[in-house]
Design an enzyme around this catalytic site. Structure first.
Site, short mmCIF file in Angstrom:
data_model
loop_
_atom_site.label_atom_id
_atom_site.label_comp_id
_atom_site.label_asym_id
_atom_site.label_seq_id
_atom_site.Cartn_x
_atom_site.Cartn_y
_atom_site.Cartn_z
N GLU A 178 1.62 1.87 -3.48
CA GLU A 178 0.37 2.26 -4.16
C GLU A 178 0.04 3.73 -3.90
O GLU A 178 -0.40 4.44 -4.79
CB GLU A 178 -0.76 1.33 -3.71
CG GLU A 178 -0.57 -0.09 -4.27
CD GLU A 178 -1.55 -1.10 -3.70
OE1 GLU A 178 -1.68 -1.17 -2.46
OE2 GLU A 178 -2.20 -1.81 -4.49
N GLY B 119 0.81 -1.21 0.00
CA GLY B 119 0.00 0.00 0.00
C GLY B 119 0.85 1.26 0.00
O GLY B 119 0.40 2.32 -0.49
N GLU C 181 2.82 -8.21 -1.56
CA GLU C 181 1.55 -8.79 -1.11
C GLU C 181 1.47 -10.31 -1.30
O GLU C 181 0.94 -11.01 -0.44
CB GLU C 181 0.37 -8.13 -1.83
CG GLU C 181 0.00 -6.76 -1.29
CD GLU C 181 0.81 -5.62 -1.89
OE1 GLU C 181 1.86 -5.88 -2.50
OE2 GLU C 181 0.40 -4.46 -1.73
C1 3H9 Z 1 -0.59 -4.30 1.65
O1 3H9 Z 1 0.00 -3.27 1.68
C2 3H9 Z 1 -1.90 -4.50 0.97
C3 3H9 Z 1 -2.28 -3.37 0.03
O2 3H9 Z 1 -1.85 -3.65 -1.27
C4 3H9 Z 1 -3.76 -3.25 -0.13
C5 3H9 Z 1 -4.54 -2.65 0.94
C6 3H9 Z 1 -5.95 -2.38 0.58
N1 3H9 Z 1 1.54 -3.85 9.19
O3 3H9 Z 1 9.98 -6.27 10.11
P1 3H9 Z 1 10.31 -5.46 11.33
C7 3H9 Z 1 5.56 -4.25 12.33
S1 3H9 Z 1 0.01 -5.67 2.44
C8 3H9 Z 1 1.57 -3.91 10.53
O4 3H9 Z 1 10.93 -6.15 12.48
P2 3H9 Z 1 12.43 -4.05 9.95
C9 3H9 Z 1 6.19 -5.58 12.72
O5 3H9 Z 1 5.19 -6.52 13.09
C10 3H9 Z 1 1.45 -5.11 3.28
N2 3H9 Z 1 2.71 -4.04 11.23
O6 3H9 Z 1 11.19 -4.17 10.93
C11 3H9 Z 1 7.08 -5.16 13.87
O7 3H9 Z 1 6.23 -4.97 15.01
P3 3H9 Z 1 6.78 -5.19 16.50
C12 3H9 Z 1 2.61 -5.03 2.40
C13 3H9 Z 1 3.85 -4.11 10.53
O8 3H9 Z 1 12.97 -2.69 10.14
C14 3H9 Z 1 7.57 -3.79 13.44
O9 3H9 Z 1 6.63 -3.32 12.47
N3 3H9 Z 1 3.76 -4.68 3.14
C15 3H9 Z 1 3.87 -4.05 9.14
O10 3H9 Z 1 13.31 -5.25 10.05
C16 3H9 Z 1 8.94 -3.81 12.82
O11 3H9 Z 1 8.96 -4.75 11.76
C17 3H9 Z 1 4.60 -5.59 3.68
O12 3H9 Z 1 4.40 -6.78 3.55
C18 3H9 Z 1 2.65 -3.92 8.45
N4 3H9 Z 1 2.57 -3.84 7.10
O13 3H9 Z 1 11.77 -4.13 8.48
C19 3H9 Z 1 5.79 -5.05 4.42
N5 3H9 Z 1 5.16 -4.16 8.71
O14 3H9 Z 1 7.89 -4.21 16.64
C20 3H9 Z 1 6.07 -5.83 5.64
C21 3H9 Z 1 5.90 -4.25 9.82
O15 3H9 Z 1 5.59 -4.94 17.34
N6 3H9 Z 1 7.11 -5.25 6.45
N7 3H9 Z 1 5.12 -4.23 10.92
O16 3H9 Z 1 7.23 -6.63 16.52
C22 3H9 Z 1 8.42 -5.43 6.19
O17 3H9 Z 1 8.81 -6.00 5.20
C23 3H9 Z 1 9.39 -4.89 7.21
O18 3H9 Z 1 8.68 -4.64 8.38
C24 3H9 Z 1 10.14 -3.60 6.81
C25 3H9 Z 1 10.97 -3.11 8.02
C26 3H9 Z 1 11.08 -3.90 5.63
C27 3H9 Z 1 9.20 -2.51 6.40
#
Ligand code: 3H9
Length: 686
Positions: free
Chosen positions: A103, A100, A123
């Site tokens: 997006e 998102g 995704e």
């Molecule tokens: C989407 O976007 C759908 C859309 O197309 C459509 C919508 C209509 N949400 O990984 P980390 C939390 S689907 C909620 O250790 P890093 C994570 O749980 C989404 N929470 O950090 C953790 O929490 P806590 C597409 C999230 O620095 C904290 O943030 N996006 C989300 O090693 C730190 O995370 C993805 O799939 C989230 N989306 O890496 C991206 N993301 O501290 C997924 C993270 O409480 N995220 N958290 O344990 C990542 O790839 C990595 O988090 C990122 C940072 C690279 C961003």
């Protein structure tokens, strides 16, 4: 505050501050819509810069909202509002613009990014497809071929590559905000680019979609999202914007509620919780700047490579000069393989190899921070190693054993400063496999345990804390897998049918193929040791195969026959005869795939429940991570515990009761019955 706005000299800066990763929560979506309205109404504003506070641009939708009904404003509408804003928006990207987040950036008139930024649509890794125009705008901006690659792989690209694709308009050197404001000032006077939603998609060559479908299907195996994502990009390339958006949204909502998405979300959060166990909060790990490995066999060499890959200098200790040579050759073979597979360049491999010093002299370890023992699985051999280490190492150096079956408490007996000793159980090949079981002994100090977790982070591994028992978490469950697989053979199934059923379930290999690949001798050796301890391991067929020295591929036969130079398993008449003999007068039945999977998987869950009840594992999700990252359990199934909960624990109990009544499995444990009554495993977690 989630969103703040500052305007100066005609440029408004909208800053999102929604830690930890600026995920698009409902409040943030609402605030963005309001920001557009406010800035549209401000005559002094010529252009808008959208930037994020903290470590990253918007990392995506808020995944924790996915289990709940979507709340307005919906993200596609937010993106449309930004795209339709009277003032042009410039997305200023650092960290990650994912899902998102990308997006939203595609709704902006321009995108600029620092060189270290990455952009992508991950995704599919969560079992869904982009749901806010990602599959529809991307082909309109960068063409269908590049869009297919980004959307179906889920892998991000860096800013330079994104610039080459036309996804980013400029890579900013130096301060991002200053650069983005300068860009916005420069752009404000120019013609605004046509909104991406109004652009046409460049045509593809004949056969493009059919080729893409084949390639994506082959990679995705049984994961649904990649093919659905491809279908959405195709629809976006062949129809008008509004119909394509409707198709994308429908697919997104359909997948969002699917079992695969729920499983992949479960794994996503489990992986993020694993490195930070609440019981170690606030405890500072010891510094690890140098490491040593004792033993240069397959495991030791793999561990040495893993440590080198993380940048640590490594000393590899072996008994004598010849063994040192062999150990170094094993490490070199790993790097040669990495170069061959294109994982690293020759120069990197050479530099890593140069950082491994082989020696027979324990005296070299006087100032080493971390020493991992990976010698032969024999208690007295291991104890002798730790006796030597106790004599030469600093009292605060962390000492670890990589044992997979011995009792670390027994190995560590008599060690000097026992609080610095723990088990670190790597999985082979140790430089590749992500799992690290971390096993505290009765005397391990909390900061030493925390050092195990910090090491896992440094090595890019998934750490799971395991208590002491035979096989810890993973291999204890593996024993049940193998015993159940043999029970199936004695009651009418063939090795080929069992392997095929487990592959159909999603495992990369069935239990018999896997044993033939790894060798039957290691488990035979462990059974021998268990019998010497007075235990009665169940392996009637495997024992007979080992007596014939059918150890697997390496001896030309194991559970299957192998032709020289051919790894393809062929059903074996010898094995069939041994099975028939071992089955004697046991009742035979016809097994279908589902029955085979139940008879293997549900007893594994039963054992895992005991592991949980005994607090050998602290959380059911940890067991899922062990099976996914150590044993190839399909990620999209969420791990055995998630699978069992999804199936319904009462049904799991009922199936196990039926199997037990026929002598085909152990009866469900009391813990499993309790968990079934409570509706989940959390009632058992400690
Ligand atoms: C989407 O976007 C759908 C859309 O197309 C459509 C919508 C209509 N949400 O990984 P980390 C939390 S689907 C909620 O250790 P890093 C994570 O749980 C989404 N929470 O950090 C953790 O929490 P806590 C597409 C999230 O620095 C904290 O943030 N996006 C989300 O090693 C730190 O995370 C993805 O799939 C989230 N989306 O890496 C991206 N993301 O501290 C997924 C993270 O409480 N995220 N958290 O344990 C990542 O790839 C990595 O988090 C990122 C940072 C690279 C961003």
């Amino acid at each position: 505050m989630t969103v703040s706005i500052i305007s100066e000299n005609g440029i408004a800066v909208v800053t999102i501050d929604n830690p930890p990763v600026n995920a698009l929560s409902q409040a943030l979506r609402q605030a963005l819509v309001e920001a557009v309205a406010k800035l549209d109404a401000d005559a002094a504003v010529k252009a808008v810069v959208l930037i994020c506070a903290g470590r990253t641009f918007i990392a995506g939708a808020d995944v924790s909202e996915f289990g709940k009904p979507p709340q307005p404003p919906h993200l596609p509408d937010v993106v449309a509002t930004i795209e339709g804003a009277r003032k042009p928006w410039v997305a200023a990207i650092h960290g990650s613009a994912l899902g998102g987040g990308l997006e939203v950036a595609l709704g902006c008139a321009w995108r600029v990014a620092v060189a270290s930024a990455s952009l992508g649509l991950p995704e599919v890794k969560l079992g869904i497809i982009p749901g806010a125009g990602g599959t529809v705008r991307l082909p309109r901006l960068i063409g269908p071929a590049a869009a297919v690659e980004l959307v179906t792989s889920g892998s991000p690209v860096d800013a330079k590559k994104a610039e080459g694709l036309g996804l980013v308009d400029a890579v900013i050197e130096g301060d991002l905000l200053a650069g983005a404001i300068a860009f916005a000032n420069g752009a404000a006077g120019k013609t605004r680019p046509e909104p991406i939603s109004s652009r046409a998609v460049v045509p593809v060559e004949a056969g493009f979609w059919e080729g893409a479908e084949k390639a994506v299907a082959a990679k995705a195996k049984r994961e649904a999202a990649p093919l659905r994502a491809l279908a959405s990009v195709r629809r976006a390339s062949e129809t008008d914007f509004a119909s394509a958006m409707a198709f994308e949204r429908e697919t997104f909502l359909d997948l969002r509620g699917s079992q695969q998405a729920s499983a992949l979300r479960h794994v996503f959060f489990a992986e993020r919780a694993a490195p930070r166990p609440p019981e170690l909060a606030g405890i500072t790990p010891r510094d690890v700047r140098s490491a040593a490995v004792i033993g240069g066999g397959t495991m030791g060499a793999g561990i040495a490579a893993a440590l080198r890959d993380a940048g640590l200098p490594v000393i590899l200790i072996e008994r004598d000069a010849a063994a040192v040579e062999r150990g170094l050759a094993n490490v070199k073979a790993i790097y040669d393989g990495s170069v061959k597979r294109g994982r690293v360049t020759q120069a990197i491999a050479d530099a890593r190899m140069a950082g491994v010093a082989g020696s027979g002299d324990y005296g070299l370890l006087a100032d080493t921070d971390l020493i991992i023992e990976a010698v032969f699985e024999d208690l007295s051999v291991k104890r002798a190693v730790f006796e030597k280490l106790s004599a030469v190492c600093r009292p605060d150096a962390v000492l670890a054993t990589n044992t997979s079956y011995l009792d670390p408490d027994a190995i560590g007996e008599g060690i000097a400063h026992p609080e610095r000793f723990l088990g670190l159980h790597f999985f082979s090949p140790a430089h590749i496999m992500k799992l690290l079981e971390i096993v505290p002994t009765g005397t391990t100090a909390p900061d030493v345990l925390a050092t195990g977790f910090a090491l896992a982070r440094l090595l890019g591994k998934i750490p799971v804390r395991a208590g002491i028992c035979d096989g810890f978490i993973g291999n204890r469950i593996l024993k049940v897998t193998r015993a159940q697989a043999e029970r199936l053979l004695l009651s009418g199934a063939t090795p080929a049918a069992v392997d095929a059923a487990m592959r159909a379930f999603g495992l990369p290999m069935g239990p018999f193929e896997a044993q033939d690949l790894g060798g039957l001798d290691i488990a035979a050796f462990q059974r021998k040791a268990a019998r010497e301890r007075g235990e009665t391991p169940f392996a009637p067929v495997a024992d007979r195969l080992c007596a014939l020295e059918r150890y697997g591929q390496k001896t030309g036969g194991g559970w299957y026959d192998y032709q020289p130079g051919d790894r393809a398993p062929k059903p074996s008449d010898t094995v069939a005869a041994i099975i028939a003999e071992a089955a004697e007068s046991r009742a035979q039945r016809a097994w279908d795939e589902a029955g085979i999977v139940d008879a293997i998987l549900l007893p594994m869950v039963n054992e895992a429940t005991c592991i949980l009840e005994e607090h050998v594992a602290l959380r059911a999700a940890d067991i899922d991570l062990v099976k996914i990252h150590g044993y190839g359990f399909p990620r999209w199934r969420g791990g055995p515990m998630h699978y069992a909960e999804g199936r319904g624990l009462s049904e799991v109990v009922a199936v196990l009761d039926r199997l037990a009544a026929d002598g085909l499995a152990e009866p469900p444990s009391d813990g499993l019955r309790r968990a079934a009554k409570a509706g989940g495993f959390s009632v058992l977690a400690g």
